[in-house]
Design an enzyme around this catalytic site. Structure first.
Site, mmCIF file in Angstrom:
data_model
loop_
_atom_site.group_PDB
_atom_site.id
_atom_site.type_symbol
_atom_site.label_atom_id
_atom_site.label_comp_id
_atom_site.label_asym_id
_atom_site.label_seq_id
_atom_site.Cartn_x
_atom_site.Cartn_y
_atom_site.Cartn_z
ATOM 1 C CB CYS A 198 -0.911 -0.011 1.226
ATOM 2 S SG CYS A 198 -2.049 1.387 1.259
ATOM 3 C CB CYS A 222 -18.668 -4.531 5.400
ATOM 4 S SG CYS A 222 -17.647 -3.176 6.031
ATOM 5 C CB CYS A 226 -18.234 0.447 9.209
ATOM 6 S SG CYS A 226 -17.146 -0.494 10.304
ATOM 7 N NE ARG A 253 -17.626 -5.514 13.599
ATOM 8 C CZ ARG A 253 -18.036 -4.524 12.789
ATOM 9 N NH1 ARG A 253 -17.186 -3.636 12.345
ATOM 10 N NH2 ARG A 253 -19.293 -4.466 12.407
ATOM 11 C CB CYS A 266 -15.750 -6.855 6.317
ATOM 12 S SG CYS A 266 -14.907 -5.289 6.109
ATOM 13 C CB CYS A 319 -1.167 3.588 8.196
ATOM 14 S SG CYS A 319 -2.228 4.291 6.901
ATOM 15 C CB CYS A 349 -0.858 -0.451 8.222
ATOM 16 S SG CYS A 349 -1.672 -1.633 7.116
HETATM 17 N N1 SAM Z 1 -6.608 0.658 3.158
HETATM 18 C C1 SAM Z 1 -7.871 0.900 3.685
HETATM 19 C C2 SAM Z 1 -7.878 1.947 4.787
HETATM 20 O O1 SAM Z 1 -6.865 2.196 5.393
HETATM 21 O O2 SAM Z 1 -8.946 2.495 5.029
HETATM 22 C C3 SAM Z 1 -8.550 -0.349 4.213
HETATM 23 C C4 SAM Z 1 -7.742 -1.395 4.946
HETATM 24 S S1 SAM Z 1 -6.960 -0.857 6.460
HETATM 25 C C5 SAM Z 1 -5.936 -2.238 6.832
HETATM 26 C C6 SAM Z 1 -8.299 -0.903 7.627
HETATM 27 C C7 SAM Z 1 -8.020 -0.579 9.058
HETATM 28 O O3 SAM Z 1 -7.301 -1.628 9.693
HETATM 29 C C8 SAM Z 1 -7.198 0.640 9.381
HETATM 30 O O4 SAM Z 1 -7.918 1.820 9.293
HETATM 31 C C9 SAM Z 1 -6.812 0.368 10.832
HETATM 32 O O5 SAM Z 1 -7.772 0.895 11.713
HETATM 33 C C10 SAM Z 1 -6.831 -1.159 10.923
HETATM 34 N N2 SAM Z 1 -5.481 -1.691 11.190
HETATM 35 C C11 SAM Z 1 -4.480 -1.850 10.314
HETATM 36 N N3 SAM Z 1 -3.378 -2.340 10.907
HETATM 37 C C12 SAM Z 1 -3.696 -2.514 12.212
HETATM 38 C C13 SAM Z 1 -2.980 -2.974 13.352
HETATM 39 N N4 SAM Z 1 -1.701 -3.342 13.271
HETATM 40 N N5 SAM Z 1 -3.615 -3.019 14.535
HETATM 41 C C14 SAM Z 1 -4.912 -2.628 14.633
HETATM 42 N N6 SAM Z 1 -5.641 -2.177 13.593
HETATM 43 C C15 SAM Z 1 -5.044 -2.109 12.401
HETATM 44 C C1 DTB Z 2 -11.183 -2.494 11.269
HETATM 45 O O1 DTB Z 2 -11.485 -1.496 11.967
HETATM 46 N N1 DTB Z 2 -10.344 -3.444 11.640
HETATM 47 C C2 DTB Z 2 -10.175 -4.441 10.592
HETATM 48 C C3 DTB Z 2 -11.195 -3.965 9.527
HETATM 49 N N2 DTB Z 2 -11.672 -2.731 10.062
HETATM 50 C C4 DTB Z 2 -10.800 -3.846 8.135
HETATM 51 C C5 DTB Z 2 -8.777 -4.622 10.154
HETATM 52 C C6 DTB Z 2 -7.812 -4.972 11.265
HETATM 53 C C7 DTB Z 2 -6.497 -5.207 10.673
HETATM 54 C C8 DTB Z 2 -5.475 -5.703 11.647
HETATM 55 C C9 DTB Z 2 -4.142 -5.921 11.033
HETATM 56 C C10 DTB Z 2 -4.105 -6.932 9.936
HETATM 57 O O2 DTB Z 2 -4.659 -8.046 10.084
HETATM 58 O O3 DTB Z 2 -3.480 -6.665 8.902
HETATM 59 FE FE1 SF4 Z 3 -2.773 1.155 3.397
HETATM 60 FE FE2 SF4 Z 3 -2.672 -0.105 5.726
HETATM 61 FE FE3 SF4 Z 3 -2.938 2.528 5.696
HETATM 62 FE FE4 SF4 Z 3 -4.997 0.951 4.855
HETATM 63 S S1 SF4 Z 3 -4.146 1.086 6.913
HETATM 64 S S2 SF4 Z 3 -4.219 2.804 3.872
HETATM 65 S S3 SF4 Z 3 -3.823 -0.745 3.950
HETATM 66 S S4 SF4 Z 3 -1.152 1.366 4.938
#
Ligand code: SAM
Ligand code: DTB
Ligand code: SF4
Length: 331
Positions: A67, A142, A202, A274, A111, A71, A74
């Site tokens: 990506c 979702c 959401c 959630r 989702c 973030c 992530c």
């Molecule tokens: N890329 C899109 C976005 O950022 O909206 C969708 C996927 S992103 C992985 C969705 C959500 O996953 C993020 O907004 C964040 O809240 C959650 N997330 C990602 N990595 C995480 C982590 N290590 N621990 C907890 N939540 C995480």
């Molecule tokens: C949300 O709030 N949490 C989910 C879903 N929406 C998409 C994602 C959590 C991701 C946790 C890290 C991972 O598994 O990559």
């Molecule tokens: Fe990309 Fe992860 Fe950020 Fe979603 S949370 S925009 S997948 S870097």
């Protein structure tokens, strides 16, 4: 001596959806004695929901890794070396297979998540097909695909998408320490487009990223003051993934996580709150406190997007032990 929180004193005269939360009010909720906080959260929860019912959403990563956003939490960001393997978008048949399996395990919502800053029109063509196919299985749908334009939001709505997930993640003040490739307003703009297109919103955030109490309260305040507030509010506990900048964050006190759930419940009485990422690392006792605090939805199934989640057997055993059940099972 603790005095009643001002919100409860004037609750009878204020419609819950119209209440505008100040930071001081939300902080005061966080600072209530734990027992009082849980009691208030239970009262609000029981006024709007069956407290023993839990909604089950299963996640699937339809496009993993690489990506272009940075973030800090992530594992899918191209800026970090988490070891997550980049994968091309899944095809519709693979998505349908996963959704069917989730349905058979008892999930009612599916989702689909993609590691995109925003989808291209071609990406969206594929997602539209996926949404239609999952809907045909009789599941709620979702998706979480990053930022959307107005016309993309409308296309998803027309395809039958029930919910769009787009998290504020943290307070506006702390946001810049976590993400630099987009700003808070971008997130709010997408959420507005989702709302205007007629989809359910959401939106939630992550706790345990090093935010202060005021910043945690700031996140909840932002969500609760949206008009209307989101139907679905995921509260994620940071999953510390090696190779991400936040992997060395000190552990959060579990009771502070529980408090966040309770404050979300009180400030967004009718939302599905959630208990989201981080459950694999949580004891049954902490998860139980989260349910007592008003959580009434979980991610269900072995995998979140790239990290683990409790397996179905562990979750069924926990829900059975608590006398809880999936909300669509006729309760
Ligand atoms: N890329 C899109 C976005 O950022 O909206 C969708 C996927 S992103 C992985 C969705 C959500 O996953 C993020 O907004 C964040 O809240 C959650 N997330 C990602 N990595 C995480 C982590 N290590 N621990 C907890 N939540 C995480
Ligand atoms: C949300 O709030 N949490 C989910 C879903 N929406 C998409 C994602 C959590 C991701 C946790 C890290 C991972 O598994 O990559
Ligand atoms: Fe990309 Fe992860 Fe950020 Fe979603 S949370 S925009 S997948 S870097």
């Amino acid at each position: 001596m603790n005095t009643p929180h001002p919100y409860f004193a004037r609750r009878s005269s204020v419609s819950e959806t119209e209440h505008h939360w100040t930071l001081a009010e939300v902080e005061a909720l966080f600072n209530l004695p734990f027992s009082d906080l849980i009691y208030h959260a239970q009262q609000v929860h029981r006024a709007h929901f069956d407290p023993n019912s839990v909604q089950l959403s299963t996640l699937l990563s339809i496009k993993t890794g690489g990506c272009s956003e940075d973030c800090g939490y992530c594992p899918q960001s191209a800026f970090h070396n988490s070891g997550v393997e980049n994968q091309r978008m899944l095809d519709v048949s693979a998505v349908v297979k996963a959704a069917q399996a989730a349905k058979e395990c008892g999930a009612d919502r599916f989702c689909m998540g993609a590691a995109w800053r925003e989808p291209t029109e071609a990406d969206l063509d594929s997602v539209v097909d996926m949404v239609k196919a999952v809907r045909d299985l009789g599941m709620e749908t979702c998706a979480t695909l990053g930022m959307l334009t107005e016309s993309q939001a409308l296309r998803l709505k027309q395809a039958g998408l029930d919910y769009y997930n787009h998290n504020l993640d943290t307070s506006p003040e702390f946001y810049g320490s976590i993400i630099s490739t987009r700003d808070y307003q971008d997130r709010l703009d997408t959420l507005e487009r989702v709302r205007n297109a007629g989809m359910h919103v959401c939106s939630g955030g992550i706790v345990g990223m090093g935010e202060s109490l005021a910043e945690r309260a700031g996140l909840v305040m932002q969500l609760a003051n949206m008009q209307p507030y989101p139907e679905s509010v995921p509260i994620n506990h940071l999953v510390k993934v090696e190779g991400t900048p936040l992997s060395t964050q000190p552990d959060l006190d579990p009771l502070d996580f529980v408090r966040t759930i309770a404050v979300a419940r009180i400030t967004m009485p009718k939302a599905r709150v959630r208990l989201s990422a981080g459950r694999e690392q949580m004891s049954d006792a902490v998860q139980t406190l989260c349910f007592l605090a008003g959580a009434n939805s979980i991610f269900y199934g072995e995998q979140l997007l790239t990290t683990g989640n409790p397996d179905v057997e562990r979750d069924r055993a926990l829900l059975d032990k608590l006398g809880m059940y999936a909300y669509h099972e006729g309760h």
